[in-house]
Design a protein around this motif. Structure first.
Motif, mmCIF file in Angstrom:
data_model
loop_
_atom_site.group_PDB
_atom_site.id
_atom_site.type_symbol
_atom_site.label_atom_id
_atom_site.label_comp_id
_atom_site.label_asym_id
_atom_site.label_seq_id
_atom_site.Cartn_x
_atom_site.Cartn_y
_atom_site.Cartn_z
ATOM 1 N N LEU A 215 0.833 -1.211 0.000
ATOM 2 C CA LEU A 215 0.000 0.000 0.000
ATOM 3 C C LEU A 215 0.864 1.255 0.000
ATOM 4 O O LEU A 215 0.564 2.239 -0.688
ATOM 5 C CB LEU A 215 -0.929 0.006 1.222
ATOM 6 N N SER A 216 1.953 1.211 0.783
ATOM 7 C CA SER A 216 2.855 2.361 0.833
ATOM 8 C C SER A 216 3.498 2.615 -0.527
ATOM 9 O O SER A 216 3.559 3.757 -0.998
ATOM 10 C CB SER A 216 3.934 2.123 1.892
ATOM 11 N N ASP A 217 3.987 1.546 -1.174
ATOM 12 C CA ASP A 217 4.610 1.691 -2.505
ATOM 13 C C ASP A 217 3.601 2.216 -3.534
ATOM 14 O O ASP A 217 3.938 3.069 -4.363
ATOM 15 C CB ASP A 217 5.171 0.340 -2.970
ATOM 16 N N PHE A 218 2.377 1.712 -3.464
ATOM 17 C CA PHE A 218 1.352 2.150 -4.416
ATOM 18 C C PHE A 218 1.013 3.628 -4.213
ATOM 19 O O PHE A 218 0.900 4.386 -5.184
ATOM 20 C CB PHE A 218 0.093 1.296 -4.245
ATOM 21 N N LEU A 219 0.859 4.044 -2.950
ATOM 22 C CA LEU A 219 0.522 5.437 -2.670
ATOM 23 C C LEU A 219 1.640 6.372 -3.095
ATOM 24 O O LEU A 219 1.387 7.435 -3.677
ATOM 25 C CB LEU A 219 0.229 5.609 -1.177
ATOM 26 N N ARG A 220 2.878 5.991 -2.846
ATOM 27 C CA ARG A 220 4.019 6.846 -3.231
ATOM 28 C C ARG A 220 4.239 6.870 -4.734
ATOM 29 O O ARG A 220 4.648 7.878 -5.302
ATOM 30 C CB ARG A 220 5.283 6.359 -2.522
ATOM 31 N N ALA A 225 -2.518 9.322 -9.542
ATOM 32 C CA ALA A 225 -3.676 8.581 -10.063
ATOM 33 C C ALA A 225 -4.794 8.545 -9.019
ATOM 34 O O ALA A 225 -5.985 8.640 -9.360
ATOM 35 C CB ALA A 225 -3.264 7.167 -10.444
ATOM 36 N N ILE A 226 -4.400 8.432 -7.731
ATOM 37 C CA ILE A 226 -5.407 8.415 -6.659
ATOM 38 C C ILE A 226 -6.123 9.752 -6.582
ATOM 39 O O ILE A 226 -7.354 9.809 -6.495
ATOM 40 C CB ILE A 226 -4.737 8.085 -5.309
ATOM 41 N N ILE A 227 -5.351 10.850 -6.627
ATOM 42 C CA ILE A 227 -5.954 12.188 -6.575
ATOM 43 C C ILE A 227 -6.866 12.412 -7.773
ATOM 44 O O ILE A 227 -7.990 12.927 -7.650
ATOM 45 C CB ILE A 227 -4.862 13.275 -6.518
ATOM 46 N N ALA A 228 -6.376 12.002 -8.971
ATOM 47 C CA ALA A 228 -7.176 12.159 -10.185
ATOM 48 C C ALA A 228 -8.464 11.347 -10.095
ATOM 49 O O ALA A 228 -9.541 11.800 -10.508
ATOM 50 C CB ALA A 228 -6.369 11.735 -11.407
ATOM 51 N N THR A 233 -14.153 11.233 -9.528
ATOM 52 C CA THR A 233 -15.353 10.671 -8.904
ATOM 53 C C THR A 233 -16.271 11.771 -8.387
ATOM 54 O O THR A 233 -17.496 11.730 -8.570
ATOM 55 C CB THR A 233 -14.966 9.737 -7.743
ATOM 56 N N VAL A 234 -15.673 12.780 -7.726
ATOM 57 C CA VAL A 234 -16.464 13.889 -7.185
ATOM 58 C C VAL A 234 -17.168 14.649 -8.301
ATOM 59 O O VAL A 234 -18.372 14.935 -8.233
ATOM 60 C CB VAL A 234 -15.568 14.845 -6.368
ATOM 61 N N ILE A 235 -16.406 14.968 -9.365
ATOM 62 C CA ILE A 235 -16.998 15.695 -10.495
ATOM 63 C C ILE A 235 -18.080 14.862 -11.169
ATOM 64 O O ILE A 235 -19.151 15.364 -11.534
ATOM 65 C CB ILE A 235 -15.904 16.078 -11.518
#
Length: 405
Positions: A215-220, A225-228, A233-235
């Motif tokens: 999870l740490s490697d994916f987030l870093r 991509a997570i922010i996008a 999703t919000v939009i």
């Protein structure tokens, strides 16, 4: 080239007047006012803004601001002050520029011969359809001061209701945000330090540790991509909510959420009953009142129920039956409305229901807060504690190896 002048003066009867006027020169303004037999006390050119920058929300007027304006307006009208003078005083003491400008234009329109309701209709961003219809009824019946007092009371209670519901949603939102930020901080800055130490140690790592490190490697590596994905999703949800079907689906789901749905439902009932009761007691016809109430319901499921009620009444049926058939309103509400129809005191009964559900919203909000607080603590403790345990498992293994050696 015409210039806008701001002027103040007195009528032959001594009434204070003010306004704006486009003229080629001050002489033209003086001539115009003299024809109206106005004695000028001051006049100046209207200041021109150097920048045309509109901040987000600068053209919005809150329910609280409208409520304060209405309460002060009602007090001055009841004291016998002329309407134009009341609006002049209110425009001078209003801090928000957009609202102050709207009141000044309102005053100019009234001074020019328009009714107050007609003038307010030209400012839909400030005055709602409900507000305009009630003012129109007050002017027609000669009870504008009474209507303004009712409006002020209605807006004050509506503001209280909105703040209660927002308060119920704010606390869990803040706690969830803090929990997510704390988790991300640990995954980005703390876990990599442990990961390097474990890599140097070698050997097979426990499964929980490998999951957390992954999870740490994916987030870093894919934070962008997570922010996008979150932004998209919000939009996407916002656009979906703007569609007819989307809003109905989301509003129906919101009503079904445990505890939170109860708060939303009771808040919608309180708003519906208070709005309709205020309109009926002010002399607005029942069909017009239901049409206005439907547009101010705040939830598409409730709005559809009110629209169906309006159609039913137009065919000669009662209010209570279609409300009961919708399944949105609790049986107690529909029963009390039915009694109000039979006794001819529907407006009073609606007011009693609204008062009861105001207290019910308070109770529901307290219940929501009481449940969310321990749930959030358990969730945060489980997430953070789980990551810490996953990181310490290899260290226990290392200690056992060293002891055995």
């Amino acid at each position: 080239m015409a210039t806008t002048f701001v002027w103040k003066g007195r009528s032959p009867s001594g009434e204070l007047l003010s306004g704006e006027y486009n003229a080629e020169s001050k002489d033209d303004l003086v001539s115009h006012l003299r024809k109206r037999k106005i004695i000028i006390t001051s006049m100046r050119e209207k200041a021109k803004a150097n920048l045309n920058i509109k901040l987000p929300g600068s053209d919005r007027v809150s329910v609280k601001e409208i409520g304060v304006f209405t309460r002060q307006f009602a007090t001055m009208i009841n004291a016998g002050l002329p309407m134009v003078q009341c609006l002049d005083i209110l425009s001078q003491q209003t801090e928000k520029e957009f609202f102050r400008t709207s009141i000044s234009k309102l005053m100019a329109d009234v001074e020019g011969g328009s009714t107050l309701a007609e003038s307010m209709a030209r400012h839909p961003k400030v005055f709602s359809t409900l507000y305009i219809n009630m003012v129109e009824a007050g002017e027609a019946g000669g009870i504008l001061d009474v209507i303004l007092v009712r409006l002020a009371t209605f807006l004050e209670k509506l503001d209280q209701l909105q703040r209660k519901v927002k308060g119920a949603l704010t606390y869990p939102s803040v706690v969830a945000f803090v929990a997510i930020m704390a988790t991300c901080f640990m995954l980005i800055f703390i876990i990599p330090t442990f990961a390097k130490m474990f890599t140097d140690f070698g050997g097979q790592l426990p499964t929980p540790t490998r999951i957390v490190m992954g999870l740490s490697d994916f987030l870093r590596g894919y934070w962008w991509a997570i922010i996008a994905g979150v932004v998209g999703t919000v939009i996407g949800l916002q656009r979906y909510y703007k569609t007819e079907g989307g809003r109905l689906v989301i509003d129906r789901l919101l009503l079904k959420i445990p505890i939170l749905g109860d708060v939303i439902r009771k808040g919608a009932v309180a708003r519906f009953t208070r709005t309709l009761g205020t309109l009926i007691s002010s002399g607005v016809p029942i069909l017009s009142g239901l049409e206005i109430t439907a547009r101010t319901a705040g939830n598409r499921v409730v709005e559809n129920a009110v629209v169906a009620t309006r159609e039913s009444i137009s065919q000669g049926n009662t209010i209570a039956e279609p409300l009961r058939a919708s399944g949105v309103f609790p049986p107690m509400v529909t029963s009390m409305i039915a009694v109000g129809e039979q006794t001819g005191a529907l407006d009073e009964m609606l007011e009693k229901i609204a008062t009861f559900y105001d207290s019910e919203v308070d109770t529901a909000v307290d219940a929501l807060t009481a449940i969310i607080e321990p749930v959030m603590i358990v969730v945060m403790g489980t997430v953070v504690g789980g990551m810490l345990i996953a990181m310490y498992l290899p260290m226990f293994k290392l200690v056992s190896v060293v002891s055995g050696g």
